[in-house]
Design an enzyme around this catalytic site. Sequence first.
Site, PDB file in Angstrom:
ATOM      1  CG  HIS A  96      -3.324  -9.081   7.969  1.00  0.00           C
ATOM      2  ND1 HIS A  96      -3.245  -7.900   8.646  1.00  0.00           N
ATOM      3  CD2 HIS A  96      -4.527  -9.033   7.349  1.00  0.00           C
ATOM      4  CE1 HIS A  96      -4.181  -7.149   8.882  1.00  0.00           C
ATOM      5  NE2 HIS A  96      -5.334  -7.813   7.973  1.00  0.00           N
ATOM      6  CD  GLU A 163      -6.778  -7.085   4.240  1.00  0.00           C
ATOM      7  OE1 GLU A 163      -8.100  -7.169   4.464  1.00  0.00           O
ATOM      8  OE2 GLU A 163      -5.599  -7.477   4.757  1.00  0.00           O
TER       9      GLU A 163
END
Length: 243
Positions: A96, A163
Amino acid sequence: MKRYTLVANWKIQLPLNESVSWISNHKKELINLGNQCELIICPETIAIAPIHALLDSKKIFVGAQNCSKFLTGAFTGEISVHSLVDAGVTHCIVGHYERRHYFHETDEEIAQKCLNLATVGIIPILCIGALTNEHSLSETLEKQLHHLKSFWVPQRQLYIAYEPPTAIEGDQPAPLSQIIAVEQSIREYLSPAQIQFLYGGSVNSDNAASILAIPGVDGILLGRASLDFQNLKKIVSSLPKAS
Ligand code: PGA
């Protein structure tokens, strides 16, 4: 009909007791949501085992937000993939942006984590994203996948979540045209690997349906929007019906 994936990344927004009561308060309805999509709840690591025990359901998956790059050994404070399996984890977010940015995780370490997860049968949800202009975007994302590509075999399941860092905790998702372009170039780059392509970053109940209507998008990764149960329910009810 396509079964969409919804990943709820709770980060460290709900401490242990709140995470457990969130699940127990909505258990029945959650299982109903799990009939409509592949719902993966990723709480803080310490909440994984109690939530898994509480759900006791094959309809909702419990995921982790991170794992160690080491399989076993003297590494104080790490969480091994073996313990994640024992706790009932089926999927694990890896790489992430917040891990890359605040904890300086490298592409090589992230690829190693994916391999460790695959070794024990946990599906990696590998996040990629870059602060860059559109022209060099695919190239930069491919660089993030380079290590993984060198050893990944098509039989292993892999989720890729695109993302953009500016969209994470932001107020605008990436433009649909950019999501389409990234999805196509990543599938091409990783071929013949079979990937589930997800988008994450500023997804909410107003924009989820248009993102999921993109044919190559298989699901979404939600941060803030997954913390409020009514919001999550609204997103599930907005999933494109016939595809
Ligand atoms: P957000 O977070 O949905 O709150 O923008 C997404 C993420 O961090 O994965």
